[in-house]
Design an enzyme around this catalytic site. Sequence first.
Site, mmCIF file in Angstrom:
data_model
loop_
_atom_site.group_PDB
_atom_site.id
_atom_site.type_symbol
_atom_site.label_atom_id
_atom_site.label_comp_id
_atom_site.label_asym_id
_atom_site.label_seq_id
_atom_site.Cartn_x
_atom_site.Cartn_y
_atom_site.Cartn_z
ATOM 1 C CE LYS A 162 -1.963 -2.139 3.606
ATOM 2 N NZ LYS A 162 -2.686 -2.389 4.854
ATOM 3 C CG ASP A 198 15.464 -1.759 4.691
ATOM 4 O OD1 ASP A 198 16.623 -1.333 4.791
ATOM 5 O OD2 ASP A 198 14.856 -2.244 5.663
ATOM 6 C CG PHE A 256 11.184 2.126 10.724
ATOM 7 C CD1 PHE A 256 11.284 0.932 10.034
ATOM 8 C CD2 PHE A 256 9.928 2.685 10.917
ATOM 9 C CE1 PHE A 256 10.147 0.298 9.547
ATOM 10 C CE2 PHE A 256 8.789 2.062 10.436
ATOM 11 C CZ PHE A 256 8.900 0.865 9.749
HETATM 12 P P1 IMP Z 1 13.167 -4.627 1.683
HETATM 13 O O1 IMP Z 1 12.618 -5.924 1.169
HETATM 14 O O2 IMP Z 1 14.107 -4.856 2.838
HETATM 15 O O3 IMP Z 1 13.799 -3.788 0.607
HETATM 16 O O4 IMP Z 1 11.964 -3.835 2.322
HETATM 17 C C1 IMP Z 1 11.056 -3.162 1.539
HETATM 18 C C2 IMP Z 1 9.724 -2.973 2.240
HETATM 19 O O5 IMP Z 1 9.894 -2.884 3.648
HETATM 20 C C3 IMP Z 1 9.084 -1.669 1.810
HETATM 21 O O6 IMP Z 1 8.183 -1.861 0.744
HETATM 22 C C4 IMP Z 1 8.388 -1.205 3.082
HETATM 23 O O7 IMP Z 1 7.068 -1.710 3.126
HETATM 24 C C5 IMP Z 1 9.186 -1.811 4.211
HETATM 25 N N1 IMP Z 1 10.150 -0.865 4.800
HETATM 26 C C6 IMP Z 1 11.500 -0.884 4.728
HETATM 27 N N2 IMP Z 1 12.068 0.131 5.383
HETATM 28 C C7 IMP Z 1 11.032 0.840 5.915
HETATM 29 C C8 IMP Z 1 10.968 2.051 6.700
HETATM 30 O O8 IMP Z 1 11.963 2.688 7.073
HETATM 31 N N3 IMP Z 1 9.711 2.459 7.028
HETATM 32 C C9 IMP Z 1 8.576 1.814 6.653
HETATM 33 N N4 IMP Z 1 8.595 0.697 5.911
HETATM 34 C C10 IMP Z 1 9.815 0.210 5.546
#
Ligand code: IMP
Length: 185
Positions: A55, A114, A163
């Site tokens: 979302k 991330d 975060f």
């Molecule tokens: P990744 O798979 O580690 O790249 O994480 C990606 C997903 O994690 C994003 O689509 C977000 O939903 C969530 N996410 C990662 N870092 C944050 C943050 O700092 N705040 C909020 N959601 C995050």
Amino acid sequence: MDNSVAFKRDNLTILGKKFVPFIRSKEITKRIKFIAKEIRNDYKGKIPVFVVILKGAIFFAAELLKNINIPLRVETLKAKSYGNSMQSSGKVDLFVTGEDFAGKDLIIVEDIIDTGLTISTIIDKLSSYKPNSLEIATLLMKPKNLRCDLRVKYCGFEIPEKFVIGYGLDFAEFGRNLKDIYILE
Ligand code: IMP
Ligand code: MG
């Protein structure tokens, strides 16, 4: 457990965690308009298909797509990876709308990259449709946390490994509706 949620412009508490202002909405909008212009120039004469990741990316996508004045299509993809925690689980389930992606110019619209695990899974899935091209547009990115080899063509802001919430991003589903982006204190 502290389960209160309080929104004040400069002092925000969600479930006991304190967040402070990080990127103001004016700056966000300005940057998104710049990216929109780049995409408009890069995709002139094409009809790109934007795959908006639900979302979190809906706020970014709305501002971005309003400012790209060429014909385009919009689809959505739901990636479930985080639950209510602040840590990436690496496990992702995908649900996508639309399927005729073969030969199309796809642009994934994401809120934040991330570790990159979520978007890598999405890329694998969308590549299996054999699109003509596939690019990424993300509002935020934490380059130091990246654990995959990714080429991100359009990025709003590179941020530290902390975060953040707001402008679509949530903590335990709270904070998506904030105009500014806040960072964990
Ligand atoms: P990744 O798979 O580690 O790249 O994480 C990606 C997903 O994690 C994003 O689509 C977000 O939903 C969530 N996410 C990662 N870092 C944050 C943050 O700092 N705040 C909020 N959601 C995050
Ligand atoms: Mg999330």
